[in-house]
Design a protein around this motif. Structure first.
Motif, mmCIF file in Angstrom:
data_model
loop_
_atom_site.group_PDB
_atom_site.id
_atom_site.type_symbol
_atom_site.label_atom_id
_atom_site.label_comp_id
_atom_site.label_asym_id
_atom_site.label_seq_id
_atom_site.Cartn_x
_atom_site.Cartn_y
_atom_site.Cartn_z
ATOM 1 N N VAL A 158 -0.925 2.448 -16.137
ATOM 2 C CA VAL A 158 -2.224 2.113 -15.006
ATOM 3 C C VAL A 158 -1.599 1.164 -13.829
ATOM 4 N N ASN A 159 -0.667 0.169 -14.327
ATOM 5 C CA ASN A 159 0.056 -0.587 -12.941
ATOM 6 C C ASN A 159 0.829 0.492 -12.088
ATOM 7 N N ARG A 160 1.561 1.284 -12.703
ATOM 8 C CA ARG A 160 2.384 2.250 -11.828
ATOM 9 C C ARG A 160 1.526 3.053 -11.134
ATOM 10 N N LEU A 161 0.367 3.398 -11.602
ATOM 11 C CA LEU A 161 -0.601 4.255 -10.917
ATOM 12 C C LEU A 161 -1.232 3.447 -9.544
ATOM 13 N N VAL A 162 -1.758 2.405 -10.185
ATOM 14 C CA VAL A 162 -2.129 1.522 -9.029
ATOM 15 C C VAL A 162 -1.212 1.277 -7.867
ATOM 16 N N ASP A 163 0.130 0.823 -8.200
ATOM 17 C CA ASP A 163 1.074 0.464 -7.340
ATOM 18 C C ASP A 163 1.131 1.737 -6.312
ATOM 19 N N ASP A 164 1.389 3.047 -6.874
ATOM 20 C CA ASP A 164 1.758 4.000 -6.126
ATOM 21 C C ASP A 164 0.732 4.566 -5.121
ATOM 22 N N LEU A 165 -0.422 4.468 -5.766
ATOM 23 C CA LEU A 165 -1.666 4.566 -5.176
ATOM 24 C C LEU A 165 -1.957 3.766 -3.625
ATOM 25 N N MET A 166 -1.699 2.359 -4.242
ATOM 26 C CA MET A 166 -1.843 1.469 -2.833
ATOM 27 C C MET A 166 -0.677 2.042 -1.847
ATOM 28 N N ASP A 167 0.501 1.940 -2.365
ATOM 29 C CA ASP A 167 1.818 2.615 -1.615
ATOM 30 C C ASP A 167 1.393 3.880 -0.619
ATOM 31 N N LEU A 168 0.892 4.796 -1.345
ATOM 32 C CA LEU A 168 0.489 6.144 -0.685
ATOM 33 C C LEU A 168 -0.370 6.011 0.260
ATOM 34 N N MET A 169 -1.490 5.109 0.085
ATOM 35 C CA MET A 169 -2.759 5.008 0.949
ATOM 36 C C MET A 169 -2.232 4.193 2.113
ATOM 37 N N LYS A 170 -1.286 3.242 2.096
ATOM 38 C CA LYS A 170 -0.948 2.549 3.178
ATOM 39 C C LYS A 170 -0.002 3.598 3.981
ATOM 40 N N LEU A 171 0.785 4.139 3.482
ATOM 41 C CA LEU A 171 1.524 5.203 4.165
ATOM 42 C C LEU A 171 0.715 6.130 4.967
ATOM 43 N N GLU A 172 -0.371 6.862 4.125
ATOM 44 C CA GLU A 172 -1.247 7.857 4.937
ATOM 45 C C GLU A 172 -1.898 7.151 6.053
ATOM 46 N N ASN A 173 -2.274 5.914 5.931
ATOM 47 C CA ASN A 173 -2.933 5.135 6.934
ATOM 48 C C ASN A 173 -2.079 4.554 8.019
ATOM 49 N N ASN A 174 -0.913 5.093 8.170
ATOM 50 C CA ASN A 174 0.034 4.471 9.048
ATOM 51 C C ASN A 174 -0.005 2.958 9.021
ATOM 52 N N GLU A 175 -0.081 2.326 7.849
ATOM 53 C CA GLU A 175 0.033 1.044 7.757
ATOM 54 C C GLU A 175 1.286 0.180 7.178
#
Ligand code: ADP
Length: 269
Positions: free
Chosen positions: A85-102
């Motif tokens: 679950v932790n890995r999923l949340v970490d990856d998700l946050m990372d990907l969201m930031k990348l996709e939002n140019n953050e």
């Protein structure tokens, strides 16, 4: 005649506007679908480990697990599910930031061979335990690339993790060399490979080949989507080639450090 023309113009304008509206509506519908798919995927990925944990917890609670050894095993599995679950949340946050140019890259001259060796080191034990050879080869005297070292390590880690996960025998080879103005980094494995139909899709978030068969695949399905975002943020290119049953080759091309303006300035006599 004038009025006639005006009415004609007006009708034309209305038609054009109607067409535009329809396009906007289609786009809105598409975005909604993407959003729904995304939420369905996140729910599925969260539910899988949570359902497993719930089952184990219930068994423990009902006193169904009597001997201590079995209990310890249950705890270990539950712990690994929370990690998932932790890995999923970490990856998700990372990907969201990348996709939002953050994400801002901290770009400095990077010695790719050094990063490759460091990352490979952290996978040595796992490779050994699986009886896999892990080979790292970098051409001599490679120039440094202008990149974010931690992010390059993350790219290599994700590729190596997959290579190890989908290979049961043979070797995993990580190489670096020059290809025109690019630094070419490859991760090759002798694993199960990827069917031609799936090759284009593996970079999509949550895409896993054959969900049923890869039930034991503890991945998030986000690893390669993150790799792609990171490589593109470095103005690089990702490629994959694969032969089912023989293995896969992932290729990353990263631009070599730009010539620094200082070195272009003519030195005095
Ligand atoms: P995961 O977390 O599932 O590994 P990835 O985005 O990293 O997610 O990979 C997506 C899918 O691509 C994997 O689930 C797997 O089906 C396929 N894949 C990735 N790398 C390899 C590889 N080296 N060999 C075979 N299949 C792979």
């Amino acid at each position: 005649v004038d009025t006639h023309d005006e009415i004609g113009d007006l009708a034309h304008t209305i038609n054009t506007m109607a067409e535009k509206l329809e396009k906007v509506e289609q786009e809105r519908h598409h975005l909604e679908q993407v959003r729904n798919d995304f939420l369905a995927n996140v729910s599925h990925e969260l539910r899988t480990p949570l359902t497993a944990m719930q089952g184990f917890l219930e068994a423990l609670q009902d006193g169904l697990v009597e001997d201590e050894e079995a209990r310890q095993k249950y705890y270990a599995v539950m712990y690994s599910e929370t990690m998932q679950v932790n890995r999923l949340v970490d990856d998700l946050m990372d990907l969201m930031k990348l996709e939002n140019n953050e994400v801002n890259l901290a770009k400095f001259p990077v010695d790719v061979a050094e990063v490759m060796n460091r990352v490979a080191f952290s996978f040595r034990q796992e490779a050994e335990e699986k009886g896999l050879q892990l080979v790292v080869e970098a051409e001599a005297e490679l120039p440094r690339i202008y990149a974010d070292k931690d992010r390059v390590a993350q790219i290599l880690k994700n590729l190596l993790k997959n290579a190890l996960k989908f290979t049961t025998a043979g070797e995993i080879r990580m190489t670096a060399g020059l290809q025109e103005q690019w630094m070419r980094i490859q991760v090759q494995d002798t694993g199960m490979g990827i069917a031609a139909d799936d090759l284009d899709r593996i970079w999509e978030r949550f895409f896993k080949v054959d969900r049923g068969r890869s039930k034991n695949n503890k991945g998030t399905g986000l690893g390669l989507a993150i790799v792609k975002e990171l490589v593109e943020l470095h103005d690089g290119v990702c490629r994959v080639e694969s032969v089912p049953g023989e293995g896969s080759t992932f290729t990353i091309l990263l631009p070599i450090m730009p010539v620094s303006p200082v070195s272009l300035v003519k030195q005095g006599p």
